[in-house]
Structure formats: structure tokens, C-alpha cells
Design an enzyme around this catalytic site. Structure first.
Site, PDB file in Angstrom:
ATOM      1  N   ASP A 284       0.851  -1.187   0.000  1.00 43.61           N
ATOM      2  CA  ASP A 284       0.000   0.000   0.000  1.00 43.61           C
ATOM      3  C   ASP A 284       0.886   1.236   0.000  1.00 43.61           C
ATOM      4  OD1 ASP A 284      -2.682   1.294   0.257  1.00 43.61           O
ATOM      5  OD2 ASP A 284      -1.803   2.054   2.105  1.00 43.61           O
TER       6      ASP A 284
ATOM      7  N   GLU B 179       0.811   5.748   0.472  1.00 47.03           N
ATOM      8  CA  GLU B 179       0.110   7.008   0.744  1.00 47.03           C
ATOM      9  C   GLU B 179       0.740   8.061  -0.170  1.00 47.03           C
ATOM     10  OE1 GLU B 179      -2.466   7.407   2.590  1.00 47.03           O
ATOM     11  OE2 GLU B 179      -2.489   5.579   3.797  1.00 47.03           O
TER      12      GLU B 179
ATOM     13  N   HIS C  64      -5.175   6.146   8.922  1.00 42.10           N
ATOM     14  CA  HIS C  64      -4.643   5.322   7.855  1.00 42.10           C
ATOM     15  C   HIS C  64      -3.121   5.348   7.894  1.00 42.10           C
ATOM     16  CE1 HIS C  64      -8.385   5.001   5.162  1.00 42.10           C
ATOM     17  NE2 HIS C  64      -8.752   5.482   6.328  1.00 42.10           N
TER      18      HIS C  64
ATOM     19  N   HIS D 162      -3.099  12.030   9.483  1.00 43.54           N
ATOM     20  CA  HIS D 162      -2.214  10.890   9.280  1.00 43.54           C
ATOM     21  C   HIS D 162      -0.875  11.111   9.983  1.00 43.54           C
ATOM     22  CE1 HIS D 162      -4.284   9.598   5.254  1.00 43.54           C
ATOM     23  NE2 HIS D 162      -5.144  10.002   6.160  1.00 43.54           N
TER      24      HIS D 162
ATOM     25  N   ASP E 245      -2.409  -0.652   6.647  1.00 45.43           N
ATOM     26  CA  ASP E 245      -3.347  -1.046   5.600  1.00 45.43           C
ATOM     27  C   ASP E 245      -2.873  -2.304   4.879  1.00 45.43           C
ATOM     28  OD1 ASP E 245      -4.946   1.023   6.280  1.00 45.43           O
ATOM     29  OD2 ASP E 245      -4.733   2.149   4.413  1.00 45.43           O
TER      30      ASP E 245
END
Length: 229
Positions: free
Chosen positions: A7, A9, A150, A57, A155
Site C-alpha cells: 500500500d 500514501e 490510515h 495521518h 493497511d
């Protein structure tokens, strides 16, 4: 069979307009089981973060200021994933950003056919139903309470659990429907892989009362009791 659940960001939605990756998290699976090996890296995007979008975050400008740029970590990331398949939720988004970052620093791109898109699998298995990561956690009864904030590694760990459910649980070859099975692919098979020992022993589950009762029983059995040897 080795797979990497991954994952990212990012600062936005499109690398072509200057958006960059700010975090990568990845979890290694071998024969569908987590090995304990992970990859996690924050990245300085060298651009101002969108106001308000990332403070929750913890990924603000100040936090990312001293983090490495992608050019400094790109090769280590490629070394970690090797030639394994990449399990990604909405793979086109993450692959678009990863390959843009790799191209900018003149590192090898990742072929898109290496990606396993869990979003596409979920839509095929449950047409018309919500297919977000949170929705799939609810469907499969996976605890995602810690996902209030998150994060790429968190994740990835949750997605690994979702992925195993999507392909039929932890024994995918025993799925009864075609939707619950998937063909194995030969990717970087480690024939000599073994589970790693625990970094710390599990805590005892006996209560103090149970341990005392056991001690009394052993004393009654005398010096020849098996538990005294």
C-alpha cells in the site's frame, strides 16, 4: 510462492500533476501465510503537503522534512519486492505512482501484470456490493479498529487478511467455488523457507491459582513424579 501485499500514501491523485508518494508499506506472504518480513518507509515528497488532508495521518511537512527522498530508497524497495507478485487494493492507482517515481529516478519499472488487484477480485466475487477495504473488513469480520488513522503498513497488514479471505481463506486450494480459488504462479519460490522463531516467548496462560494447585498435586505424587524429572 512469494507475494508482497502493498500500500502507498500519496500527496494526491495524479503523479503527472506533481503528486508524489509519501509512504510505502508492504507485507511478505509465502504460500499465503505472513512471514513476519515487512517493508515500511516514509518519503520526503519535496513539495508542500495539501493543507488539512494529511495532518490526521501525521504526515505533515514538518514530519516528512527529514525523511529520505524516493531516489534514496527506490533500489531498496525493488530489492525487497524482488520479482514477487504484488497484492494491491485498487492496483492501478499504486502502480501508477510507483512506476512514475521509479521512472523519475531511472530505475526499472514494475510490469503491471505483476499486480493482483484485490478491488477487482472483490467486485467480481460480490458484484454490486461495497468493495472498499473497510467494507471488506466488515464482510469478513476482520478487526480494523486500529485503522482510525490510515497508514501504509497498517493497511497492508489488514489487506493481507482480506486477500486471504477473498481467495478462500488460509487454505485457498480447498475453496469450493471458482471465485474462491486462484492459480499458483511460479515467482521466487523459496524451497528452503522455514517459519522464524518468535522474538519473545508467549506469556503464560496459567493463573497463579492454577499454578499453585498444580504444585500441590505434584507434591502429593512424590519424588518420582514425571514433572520433577
Amino acid at each position: 510462492m512469494r507475494e508482497i501485499v502493498l500500500d502507498t500514501e500519496t500527496t494526491g491523485f495524479n503523479p503527472e500533476t506533481g503528486d508524489r508518494i509519501v509512504e510505502i508499506g508492504a507485507v511478505e506472504l509465502y504460500n499465503y501465510m505472513p512471514t513476519g518480513e515487512t517493508y515500511h518507509q516514509y518519503i520526503n515528497p519535496r513539495r508542500a503537503m495539501p493543507q488539512g488532508a494529511f495532518e490526521v495521518h501525521g504526515l505533515g511537512d514538518e514530519f516528512l522534512a527529514d525523511k529520505p527522498i524516493f531516489a534514496d530508497i527506490g533500489q531498496s524497495f525493488l530489492d525487497f519486492i524482488g520479482d514477487a507478485k504484488l497484492v494491491i487494493h485498487n492496483a492501478s492507482f499504486d502502480m501508477k505512482f510507483l512506476n512514475a517515481e521509479l521512472e523519475w529516478v531511472r530505475l526499472p519499472l514494475i510490469p503491471f501484470d505483476r499486480a493482483i488487484d484485490t478491488l477487482a477480485i472483490a467486485k467480481q466475487r460480490f458484484p454490486g456490493s461495497p468493495a472498499s477495504l473497510d467494507a471488506l473488513c466488515r464482510r469478513f469480520g476482520i478487526d480494523n479498529a486500529s485503522r482510525t488513522l490510515h497508514g501504509a503498513l497498517l493497511d497492508s497488514e489488514i489487506l493481507a487478511e482480506v486477500y486471504l479471505e477473498l481467495i478462500g481463506g488460509r487454505q485457498p486450494d480447498f475453496g469450493l467455488s471458482s471465485g474462491g480459488r486462484r492459480e499458483q504462479t511460479a515467482v521466487d519460490v523459496k524451497q528452503d523457507w522455514r517459519p522464524k522463531p518468535r522474538t519473545a516467548p508467549l506469556p503464560p496462560r496459567l493463573t497463579a491459582e492454577e499454578e499453585a494447585a498444580h504444585g500441590e498435586l505434584v507434591n502429593e505424587l512424590g519424588d518420582g513424579a514425571l514433572w520433577r524429572r
